[in-house]
Design a protein around this motif. Structure first.
Motif, short mmCIF file in Angstrom:
data_model
loop_
_atom_site.label_atom_id
_atom_site.label_comp_id
_atom_site.label_asym_id
_atom_site.label_seq_id
_atom_site.Cartn_x
_atom_site.Cartn_y
_atom_site.Cartn_z
N ASN A 48 74.39 157.24 -0.59
CA ASN A 48 74.89 156.22 0.33
C ASN A 48 73.76 155.66 1.21
O ASN A 48 73.65 154.45 1.40
CB ASN A 48 75.98 156.83 1.21
N LYS A 49 72.92 156.57 1.73
CA LYS A 49 71.82 156.14 2.59
C LYS A 49 70.85 155.24 1.84
O LYS A 49 70.44 154.18 2.34
CB LYS A 49 71.09 157.37 3.13
N LYS A 50 70.50 155.66 0.63
CA LYS A 50 69.56 154.88 -0.19
C LYS A 50 70.13 153.50 -0.52
O LYS A 50 69.45 152.47 -0.38
CB LYS A 50 69.25 155.65 -1.47
N LEU A 51 71.42 153.47 -0.93
CA LEU A 51 72.04 152.21 -1.32
C LEU A 51 72.25 151.30 -0.12
O LEU A 51 72.08 150.07 -0.22
CB LEU A 51 73.38 152.49 -2.01
N ARG A 52 72.58 151.87 1.03
CA ARG A 52 72.77 151.06 2.24
C ARG A 52 71.48 150.34 2.63
O ARG A 52 71.52 149.16 3.02
CB ARG A 52 73.26 151.94 3.39
N ILE A 53 70.35 151.03 2.54
CA ILE A 53 69.06 150.41 2.85
C ILE A 53 68.81 149.22 1.92
O ILE A 53 68.38 148.14 2.36
CB ILE A 53 67.92 151.44 2.75
N GLU A 54 69.10 149.41 0.62
CA GLU A 54 68.90 148.33 -0.36
C GLU A 54 69.81 147.14 -0.06
O GLU A 54 69.36 145.98 -0.06
CB GLU A 54 69.18 148.85 -1.77
N VAL A 55 71.08 147.44 0.21
CA VAL A 55 72.05 146.36 0.46
C VAL A 55 71.70 145.60 1.73
O VAL A 55 71.77 144.36 1.76
CB VAL A 55 73.48 146.95 0.55
N GLU A 56 71.33 146.32 2.78
CA GLU A 56 70.97 145.64 4.04
C GLU A 56 69.76 144.74 3.85
O GLU A 56 69.71 143.64 4.42
CB GLU A 56 70.70 146.69 5.11
N LYS A 57 68.79 145.18 3.04
CA LYS A 57 67.61 144.35 2.78
C LYS A 57 68.00 143.10 1.98
O LYS A 57 67.56 141.98 2.28
CB LYS A 57 66.55 145.14 2.02
N GLU A 58 68.84 143.30 0.94
CA GLU A 58 69.25 142.16 0.11
C GLU A 58 70.08 141.16 0.92
O GLU A 58 69.91 139.94 0.77
CB GLU A 58 70.06 142.67 -1.09
N LEU A 59 70.97 141.67 1.78
CA LEU A 59 71.78 140.77 2.61
C LEU A 59 70.91 140.03 3.62
O LEU A 59 71.11 138.84 3.88
CB LEU A 59 72.86 141.57 3.34
N CYS A 153 82.97 159.35 0.59
CA CYS A 153 82.42 160.27 1.60
C CYS A 153 83.46 160.59 2.67
O CYS A 153 83.60 161.74 3.09
CB CYS A 153 81.18 159.65 2.25
N GLN A 154 84.19 159.56 3.09
CA GLN A 154 85.21 159.76 4.12
C GLN A 154 86.32 160.70 3.63
O GLN A 154 86.73 161.63 4.33
CB GLN A 154 85.82 158.41 4.51
N LEU A 155 86.79 160.47 2.40
CA LEU A 155 87.86 161.29 1.83
C LEU A 155 87.39 162.73 1.62
O LEU A 155 88.13 163.69 1.90
CB LEU A 155 88.33 160.69 0.51
N MET A 156 86.15 162.89 1.17
CA MET A 156 85.63 164.23 0.93
C MET A 156 85.39 164.97 2.24
O MET A 156 85.60 166.18 2.33
CB MET A 156 84.35 164.17 0.10
N ALA A 157 84.96 164.25 3.27
CA ALA A 157 84.76 164.87 4.58
C ALA A 157 86.10 165.39 5.13
O ALA A 157 86.16 166.49 5.70
CB ALA A 157 84.15 163.87 5.56
#
Length: 211
Positions: A48-59, A153-157
């Motif tokens: 999630n952390k890795k993908l969020r960084i990528e998505v934020e950069k692309e956006l 992540c939310q459901l598993m937490a």
């Protein structure tokens, strides 16, 4: 530790022993489930952390291109250019089971019209707007995957917290209480047995004396 309120009989002792064995087995299974849930949860958090960084950069890149397009085009032409989409997009969702947790699997279902991906002509639009459309199309799949992972992540937490409470209840309450009650019943049964033997010995002595 609190002892259970039961009659100190051999039947009650046998029943409590069975409950104690079941509680210990359940505790081990839940602990194993909790450990596996934590392992998969940590992997999801990293992803999630890795993908969020990528998505934020692309956006961010997409928004920069859109700002440049806004600066080089009149608001009227810009609004007109992006008013009519070239594709219909829906989200298809399925559920998959991870350690008894139903997490979502999502994907886009696209119904694209024929021709160019751009919903406008090129005469009165800028290259920056083209870049914006291309970049936003590329980021969509990652954005949906990010939403899927964050919901998982939310459901598993939530499930980890429920499992942790059940493990703690068994470990610190149910099992110790059963063990203490079994120990107490054994002591009382032993006392009763010793008292019975003592009475029998006294009766035997009295009978022998009378004889």
């Amino acid at each position: 530790m609190a002892k259970l309120k039961v009659n100190p009989t051999r039947m009650a002792l046998s029943e409590l022993k069975g409950r104690l064995v079941t509680a210990k087995r359940g505790h081990k299974l839940l602990k194993d489930k909790q450990d596996e849930l934590m392992r998969q949860f940590i992997n999801l958090i990293k992803e999630n952390k890795k993908l969020r960084i990528e998505v934020e950069k692309e956006l961010s890149d997409s928004f920069k291109s859109f700002l440049l397009a806004s600066a080089t085009m009149s608001p009227l032409f810009l609004e007109s250019a992006i008013s009519f989409p070239k594709a219909k997009i829906a989200v298809e969702m399925k559920l998959k089971n991870i350690m008894s947790v139903n997490v979502p699997e999502m994907k886009f279902v696209k119904e694209e019209m024929e021709g160019s991906i751009f919903p406008y002509g090129f005469v009165q639009t800028s290259a920056e707007l083209d870049d914006t459309v291309i970049k936003l199309q590329k980021v969509l799949d990652n954005l949906l995957q990010l939403a899927e992972i964050e919901k998982s992540c939310q459901l598993m937490a939530d499930e980890i917290e429920k499992t942790r409470r059940r493990v703690n209840a068994l470990e610190y309450s149910t099992i110790p209480n059963l063990e203490e009650t079994v120990k107490d019943i054994r002591m009382k049964l032993d006392e009763n047995e010793r008292a019975t033997i003592t009475r029998l010995m006294k009766v035997k002595q009295m009978l022998q004396k009378n004889a």
